[in-house]
Design an enzyme around this catalytic site. Structure first.
Site, mmCIF file in Angstrom:
data_model
loop_
_atom_site.group_PDB
_atom_site.id
_atom_site.type_symbol
_atom_site.label_atom_id
_atom_site.label_comp_id
_atom_site.label_asym_id
_atom_site.label_seq_id
_atom_site.Cartn_x
_atom_site.Cartn_y
_atom_site.Cartn_z
ATOM 1 N N LYS A 1 2.149 -3.767 6.531
ATOM 2 C CA LYS A 1 2.589 -3.729 5.130
ATOM 3 C C LYS A 1 4.107 -3.524 5.066
ATOM 4 O O LYS A 1 4.805 -4.159 4.271
ATOM 5 C CB LYS A 1 1.864 -2.615 4.365
ATOM 6 C CG LYS A 1 0.374 -2.850 4.199
ATOM 7 C CD LYS A 1 0.072 -4.095 3.385
ATOM 8 C CE LYS A 1 -1.398 -4.415 3.297
ATOM 9 N NZ LYS A 1 -1.682 -5.749 2.738
ATOM 10 N N TYR B 1 -2.006 -1.301 10.815
ATOM 11 C CA TYR B 1 -2.236 -1.785 9.442
ATOM 12 C C TYR B 1 -1.056 -1.415 8.548
ATOM 13 O O TYR B 1 -0.491 -2.259 7.852
ATOM 14 C CB TYR B 1 -3.535 -1.179 8.884
ATOM 15 C CG TYR B 1 -3.608 -1.218 7.385
ATOM 16 C CD1 TYR B 1 -3.904 -2.401 6.710
ATOM 17 C CD2 TYR B 1 -3.330 -0.087 6.608
ATOM 18 C CE1 TYR B 1 -3.938 -2.447 5.322
ATOM 19 C CE2 TYR B 1 -3.371 -0.121 5.230
ATOM 20 C CZ TYR B 1 -3.669 -1.302 4.593
ATOM 21 O OH TYR B 1 -3.685 -1.339 3.216
ATOM 22 N N SER C 1 0.834 -1.208 0.000
ATOM 23 C CA SER C 1 0.000 0.000 0.000
ATOM 24 C C SER C 1 0.864 1.252 0.000
ATOM 25 O O SER C 1 1.956 1.265 0.581
ATOM 26 C CB SER C 1 -0.858 -0.015 1.263
ATOM 27 O OG SER C 1 -1.440 1.244 1.470
#
Ligand code: UD1
Length: 342
Positions: free
Chosen positions: A157, A153, A128
């Site tokens: 990544k 989150y 992302s």
């Protein structure tokens, strides 16, 4: 093509299902691994309706290496693994960090273990643009520094990208890419597959379409006092079908590489649009006014981010073909199709 089969984790999910369609269109045979935690089984039938090919489905948790090992053994030769399955709600990740660290990192590690055990060489990872935080220079290139993550989150990544890089150092055969998505929106033009948010959508476009169809009272614009031309945040919104096609390009690119490698690509349009521009474009495309109100800023939002996509254009031989208008029209068709289904 020798091996047409390709594992797609989270293949019934939003980006996963669109990627399955494009893989099938390109002659691959996706094998979906999904636990249907945040996806629906009817989506697999829809993939068949669009393409005429029904992907086989392994209903399993991607972190469950033992179960997956026994199933993958029976699949035979594989072209690779595209790993989408992950939790993805930024806000929720702050409330449930361990769920995010466990699910996202354990599943990526398990996928890499499968590659090691079964000698699978090609790996595509869903990353992302959140790894860049608020970049100092725009548009953001793959060389831009990875900033301290704003959320668990985002940190998953970053960690998963590092796990892949470490695995590459220890495994000469691995060919892997991390694809850093900007803001995927829209739906398949057939309106047979699209995004199915759990509960109240966090993301802008599903919220817009739900507000427009009457499922939500109104849209709140999170802040209009940012340092941007109209005061609202700027993002790079990419049609999910263009994004899906980039995965096919990435797999073909990996198959063509002779030796191991790990490479990172931005996937966006290269163009930034503000929240108000998205709203205005939506109103124009659907011919209806949207009830929106300006509210306070959302904590953790970056002011603006959009991609430099020249690396993906040049090395993957891929470029976007669809516009913001196309994406919003398709998102709206999808929202309407859901209403008809009810
Ligand atoms: C973020 C991450 C993205 C991640 C995604 C997962 C960044 C830059 N992007 O997307 O990498 O994959 O979360 O969910 O970190 N907005 C409103 N009203 C709403 C909803 C959104 O005004 O009801 C605004 C937001 O303030 C933002 C824009 O719309 O400016 C886009 O928001 P959203 O769709 O949630 O995506 P990001 O936060 O950019």
């Amino acid at each position: 093509m020798d091996n047409k089969k390709i594992i797609v984790t989270g293949g019934a999910g939003y980006i996963g299902s669109h990627t399955c369609v494009e893989l099938i269109n390109a002659g691959f045979e996706p094998v979906i691994i999904d636990n249907f935690f945040n996806s629906e089984k009817f989506i697999v039938d829809r993939i068949e309706q669009i393409t005429g090919f029904k992907p086989s489905v392994i209903e399993a948790d991607c972190a469950d290496l033992n179960t997956l090992s026994s199933v993958v053994e029976d699949l035979g030769g594989l072209a690779g693994i595209i790993h989408f399955a992950a939790y993805k709600a930024v806000g929720e990740s702050t409330a449930k960090p361990l769920d995010y660290y466990y699910n996202n990192i354990a599943s990526t590690t398990a996928m890499l273990k499968l590659m090691e055990i079964f000698n699978i060489h090609n790996f595509v990872f869903s990353s992302s643009c959140t790894v860049y935080g608020q970049p100092d220079v725009l548009p953001v290139t793959e060389e831009s520094p990875v900033k301290k993550a704003e959320s668990p989150y985002g940190r998953t990544k970053q960690v998963c990208e590092d796990v892949i890089a470490d695995f590459k150092k220890a495994n000469e055969d691995l060919r892997a890419v991390s694809l850093r998505y900007f803001n995927p929106i829209g739906a398949h033009p057939s309106a047979l597959i699209g995004e199915l948010p759990l509960g109240i959508p966090n993301n802008l476009v599903p919220f817009i379409t739900q507000a427009a169809i009457g499922l939500r009272d109104h849209l709140t614009v999170f802040g209009d006092d940012y340092d941007t031309p109209d005061g609202t945040c700027i993002r790079d919104y990419i049609h999910v079908v263009d994004l899906a096609k980039a995965h096919v390009a990435a797999i073909k690119y990996l198959i063509d590489q002779e030796k191991g490698l790990y490479n990172i690509f931005n996937l966006g349009t290269g163009q930034g649009n503000s929240v108000l521009e998205v709203i205005k474009t939506f109103e124009k495309v659907v011919g209806q006014n949207l009830d929106y109100r300006i509210g306070p800023r959302r904590p953790g939002d970056v002011v603006q981010v959009y991609a430099d996509v020249s690396k993906a254009n040049e090395q993957l031989g891929w470029k976007t073909g669809l516009s913001l208008e196309d994406a919003l029209r398709d998102a709206w068709r999808w929202e309407n199709s859901l209403k008809e289904k009810k």
